[in-house]
Design a protein around this motif. Structure first.
Motif, PDB file in Angstrom:
ATOM      1  N   LEU A  27       0.830  -1.200   0.000  1.00 15.72           N
ATOM      2  CA  LEU A  27       0.000   0.000   0.000  1.00 15.72           C
ATOM      3  C   LEU A  27       0.864   1.249   0.000  1.00 15.72           C
ATOM      4  CD1 LEU A  27      -2.777  -1.053   2.538  1.00 15.72           C
ATOM      5  CD2 LEU A  27      -2.968  -0.876   0.056  1.00 15.72           C
ATOM      6  N   ALA A  28       1.957   1.213   0.767  1.00 15.53           N
ATOM      7  CA  ALA A  28       2.843   2.366   0.795  1.00 15.53           C
ATOM      8  C   ALA A  28       3.455   2.611  -0.576  1.00 15.53           C
ATOM      9  CB  ALA A  28       3.949   2.158   1.831  1.00 15.53           C
ATOM     10  N   LEU A  29       3.830   1.524  -1.268  1.00 15.14           N
ATOM     11  CA  LEU A  29       4.390   1.674  -2.602  1.00 15.14           C
ATOM     12  C   LEU A  29       3.363   2.207  -3.569  1.00 15.14           C
ATOM     13  CD1 LEU A  29       6.779   1.211  -4.492  1.00 15.14           C
ATOM     14  CD2 LEU A  29       5.972  -1.134  -4.841  1.00 15.14           C
ATOM     15  N   ALA A  30       2.117   1.727  -3.469  1.00 16.16           N
ATOM     16  CA  ALA A  30       1.071   2.173  -4.387  1.00 16.16           C
ATOM     17  C   ALA A  30       0.721   3.640  -4.154  1.00 16.16           C
ATOM     18  CB  ALA A  30      -0.168   1.304  -4.205  1.00 16.16           C
ATOM     19  N   ARG A  31       0.752   4.057  -2.883  1.00 15.56           N
ATOM     20  CA  ARG A  31       0.414   5.440  -2.596  1.00 15.56           C
ATOM     21  C   ARG A  31       1.475   6.390  -3.131  1.00 15.56           C
ATOM     22  NH1 ARG A  31      -0.248   5.897   3.600  1.00 15.56           N
ATOM     23  NH2 ARG A  31      -0.249   8.090   3.010  1.00 15.56           N
ATOM     24  N   GLY A  32       2.754   5.912  -3.128  1.00 13.25           N
ATOM     25  CA  GLY A  32       3.807   6.756  -3.615  1.00 13.25           C
ATOM     26  C   GLY A  32       4.212   7.770  -2.569  1.00 13.25           C
ATOM     27  N   ALA A  33       5.099   8.665  -2.988  1.00 15.80           N
ATOM     28  CA  ALA A  33       5.670   9.625  -2.047  1.00 15.80           C
ATOM     29  C   ALA A  33       4.845  10.885  -1.926  1.00 15.80           C
ATOM     30  CB  ALA A  33       7.092   9.970  -2.491  1.00 15.80           C
ATOM     31  N   CYS A  34       3.755  11.014  -2.644  1.00 12.47           N
ATOM     32  CA  CYS A  34       3.001  12.261  -2.640  1.00 12.47           C
ATOM     33  C   CYS A  34       1.686  12.148  -1.893  1.00 12.47           C
ATOM     34  CB  CYS A  34       2.765  12.744  -4.074  1.00 12.47           C
ATOM     35  SG  CYS A  34       4.241  13.524  -4.762  1.00 12.47           S
ATOM     36  N   GLU A  35       1.601  11.237  -0.941  1.00 11.99           N
ATOM     37  CA  GLU A  35       0.461  11.157  -0.047  1.00 11.99           C
ATOM     38  C   GLU A  35       0.970  11.090   1.375  1.00 11.99           C
ATOM     39  OE1 GLU A  35      -2.338   8.156  -0.918  1.00 11.99           O
ATOM     40  OE2 GLU A  35      -2.580   8.712  -3.023  1.00 11.99           O
ATOM     41  N   LEU A  36       0.283  11.770   2.251  1.00  8.86           N
ATOM     42  CA  LEU A  36       0.702  11.802   3.656  1.00  8.86           C
ATOM     43  C   LEU A  36      -0.530  11.977   4.526  1.00  8.86           C
ATOM     44  CD1 LEU A  36       3.016  11.962   5.793  1.00  8.86           C
ATOM     45  CD2 LEU A  36       2.934  14.446   5.486  1.00  8.86           C
ATOM     46  N   SER A  37      -0.551  11.254   5.640  1.00 11.18           N
ATOM     47  CA  SER A  37      -1.624  11.377   6.624  1.00 11.18           C
ATOM     48  C   SER A  37      -0.989  11.510   8.000  1.00 11.18           C
ATOM     49  CB  SER A  37      -2.553  10.165   6.596  1.00 11.18           C
ATOM     50  OG  SER A  37      -3.226  10.067   5.352  1.00 11.18           O
ATOM     51  N   VAL A  38      -1.338  12.569   8.716  1.00  9.74           N
ATOM     52  CA  VAL A  38      -0.803  12.791  10.054  1.00  9.74           C
ATOM     53  C   VAL A  38      -1.948  13.195  10.978  1.00  9.74           C
ATOM     54  CG1 VAL A  38       1.497  13.440   9.271  1.00  9.74           C
ATOM     55  CG2 VAL A  38      -0.239  15.193   9.492  1.00  9.74           C
ATOM     56  N   VAL A  39      -1.809  12.832  12.239  1.00 14.23           N
ATOM     57  CA  VAL A  39      -2.777  13.218  13.264  1.00 14.23           C
ATOM     58  C   VAL A  39      -2.130  14.251  14.165  1.00 14.23           C
ATOM     59  CG1 VAL A  39      -4.195  12.436  15.191  1.00 14.23           C
ATOM     60  CG2 VAL A  39      -3.906  10.976  13.180  1.00 14.23           C
ATOM     61  N   HIS A  40      -2.793  15.380  14.317  1.00 16.05           N
ATOM     62  CA  HIS A  40      -2.279  16.463  15.156  1.00 16.05           C
ATOM     63  C   HIS A  40      -3.434  17.071  15.933  1.00 16.05           C
ATOM     64  CE1 HIS A  40       0.374  19.731  16.396  1.00 16.05           C
ATOM     65  NE2 HIS A  40      -0.543  20.600  16.018  1.00 16.05           N
ATOM     66  N   ARG A  41      -3.372  16.923  17.269  1.00  9.05           N
ATOM     67  CA  ARG A  41      -4.387  17.498  18.157  1.00  9.05           C
ATOM     68  C   ARG A  41      -5.801  17.074  17.757  1.00  9.05           C
ATOM     69  NH1 ARG A  41      -2.036  23.699  19.011  1.00  9.05           N
ATOM     70  NH2 ARG A  41      -0.081  23.073  20.046  1.00  9.05           N
ATOM     71  N   ASN A  42      -5.996  15.762  17.709  1.00  4.45           N
ATOM     72  CA  ASN A  42      -7.310  15.161  17.418  1.00  4.45           C
ATOM     73  C   ASN A  42      -7.857  15.531  16.040  1.00  4.45           C
ATOM     74  OD1 ASN A  42      -7.403  13.901  19.944  1.00  4.45           O
ATOM     75  ND2 ASN A  42      -8.363  15.680  20.910  1.00  4.45           N
ATOM     76  N   THR A  43      -6.964  15.880  15.122  1.00  2.00           N
ATOM     77  CA  THR A  43      -7.375  16.173  13.749  1.00  2.00           C
ATOM     78  C   THR A  43      -6.486  15.392  12.797  1.00  2.00           C
ATOM     79  OG1 THR A  43      -8.079  18.418  14.354  1.00  2.00           O
ATOM     80  CG2 THR A  43      -7.726  17.963  12.016  1.00  2.00           C
ATOM     81  N   LEU A  44      -7.123  14.705  11.839  1.00  2.00           N
ATOM     82  CA  LEU A  44      -6.398  13.953  10.825  1.00  2.00           C
ATOM     83  C   LEU A  44      -6.225  14.822   9.590  1.00  2.00           C
ATOM     84  CD1 LEU A  44      -5.214  11.277   9.696  1.00  2.00           C
ATOM     85  CD2 LEU A  44      -7.541  10.689   8.982  1.00  2.00           C
ATOM     86  N   TYR A  45      -4.978  15.006   9.167  1.00  2.00           N
ATOM     87  CA  TYR A  45      -4.663  15.806   7.982  1.00  2.00           C
ATOM     88  C   TYR A  45      -4.212  14.871   6.859  1.00  2.00           C
ATOM     89  CZ  TYR A  45      -4.668  19.805  11.175  1.00  2.00           C
ATOM     90  OH  TYR A  45      -5.027  20.750  12.116  1.00  2.00           O
ATOM     91  N   ASN A  46      -4.940  14.913   5.734  1.00  2.00           N
ATOM     92  CA  ASN A  46      -4.629  14.085   4.572  1.00  2.00           C
ATOM     93  C   ASN A  46      -4.134  14.966   3.426  1.00  2.00           C
ATOM     94  OD1 ASN A  46      -5.398  11.542   5.661  1.00  2.00           O
ATOM     95  ND2 ASN A  46      -7.541  12.054   5.331  1.00  2.00           N
ATOM     96  N   TYR A  47      -2.957  14.625   2.904  1.00  2.00           N
ATOM     97  CA  TYR A  47      -2.376  15.336   1.764  1.00  2.00           C
ATOM     98  C   TYR A  47      -2.297  14.375   0.586  1.00  2.00           C
ATOM     99  CZ  TYR A  47      -0.705  18.417   5.505  1.00  2.00           C
ATOM    100  OH  TYR A  47      -0.625  19.236   6.613  1.00  2.00           O
ATOM    101  N   THR A  48      -2.830  14.786  -0.547  1.00  2.00           N
ATOM    102  CA  THR A  48      -2.743  14.013  -1.786  1.00  2.00           C
ATOM    103  C   THR A  48      -2.321  14.980  -2.888  1.00  2.00           C
ATOM    104  OG1 THR A  48      -5.128  14.356  -2.110  1.00  2.00           O
ATOM    105  CG2 THR A  48      -4.436  12.286  -1.083  1.00  2.00           C
ATOM    106  N   LEU A  49      -1.031  15.153  -3.032  1.00  2.00           N
ATOM    107  CA  LEU A  49      -0.512  16.184  -3.937  1.00  2.00           C
ATOM    108  C   LEU A  49      -0.833  15.913  -5.400  1.00  2.00           C
ATOM    109  CD1 LEU A  49       3.011  16.890  -2.382  1.00  2.00           C
ATOM    110  CD2 LEU A  49       0.809  17.935  -1.848  1.00  2.00           C
TER     111      LEU A  49
END
Length: 280
Positions: A27-49
């Motif tokens: 899954l990590a390989l399929a997503r590639g390097a331009c996706e990121l998901s982080v949790v900060h202060r009870n909020t999930l941030y999703n980046y899909t460049l």
């Protein structure tokens, strides 16, 4: 209306555990390097460049197939999330063997820089699409944007993609640190994350982990029992693997808990005795 959190069943937990172990690298390989998901202060941030948007069908990728930045006698070409494509104005520098060769210069890498050396433009490959990594620009402020970094041997390129939901600002300059570490920046709506509120209630990761462990133990007992019953011909309760261990487990647990309570009680008594009031 409040959302109810249901405990995951053993089957779901087993499937989740197997997926994490076997399919996470894929899954990590399929997503590639331009996706990121982080949790900060009870909020999930999703980046899909690289995800398309109505105004930007290629996401953060340059529609020309490459970004170009010129500073003095040096030129930097790069593409995010993919290799570069040149339908016009391809690089003409020397030493392009690692990025497509002289006939397809720039077509086999994601980062290339040209420097004037002794009157000749010499190419240096500084990034390949498969080596791109994405991190937050500011760990304490995920809404600021992300940084895409590509590394190749002794060279690297870091591209800061600042969040701007209204304007696209192309890179205008780049910095050099060391001998071959380049950095530039741009502003783009794709650098903005999709924020999702994460509830602090429910099982959480620890509860899910405990459930997975319990279900794996039950799965071990089930598989062992089936194997001993059908292949070893052991019938009845004796077919359960390590039966004596499971029978003695509750008693062992009680002994351990009692021993722990006695130790704590002893320490408490010693503590009170040490600070007992003195009579004169």
């Amino acid at each position: 209306m409040a959302t109810r959190h249901r405990a995951p069943s053993c089957a779901r937990a087993l499937v989740l555990g197997a997926a994490l172990v076997w399919f996470a690298p894929l899954l990590a390989l399929a997503r590639g390097a331009c996706e990121l998901s982080v949790v900060h202060r009870n909020t999930l941030y999703n980046y899909t460049l690289a995800s398309p948007t109505p105004k930007h069908p290629h996401g953060v990728l340059s529609e020309d197939g490459f970004y170009r930045v010129a500073v003095n006698d040096s030129i930097l070409w790069f593409q995010l999330c993919d290799q570069m494509i040149f339908n016009h104005d391809p690089p003409t520098c020397h030493g392009c063997q690692s990025c497509g060769g002289p006939l397809r210069c720039g077509m086999k890498c994601s980062g290339l820089v040209s420097n004037n050396v002794g009157g000749y433009d010499v190419c240096t490959t500084i990034g390949i699409g498969s080596n791109q990594q994405i991190t937050l620009i500011d760990k304490n402020n995920p809404q600021k944007g992300v940084m895409v970094k590509m590394v190749l041997t002794d060279c690297s390129l870091s591209v800061s993609v600042f969040c701007d939901s209204n304007v696209v600002q192309l890179p205008e300059t780049f910095d050099i640190s060391g001998t071959c570490d380049y950095a530039t920046a741009l502003r783009h709506p794709s650098g903005c994350a999709k924020a999702i509120s994460v509830s602090g209630k429910g099982w959480g990761w620890f509860g899910t982990l405990i459930m997975i462990i319990i279900c794996l133990l039950l799965g071990y007992i089930l598989v062992g029992t089936v194997y001993r019953f059908f292949f070893l011909g052991i019938h009845g309760v004796e077919a359960i693997p390590n039966l004596q261990f499971w029978i003695n487990l509750p008693q062992r647990a009680r002994i351990m808990i009692s021993s722990l309570i006695r130790k704590l009680s002893g320490r408490s008594g010693d503590s009170q005795g040490s600070y007992a009031r003195m009579n004169y």
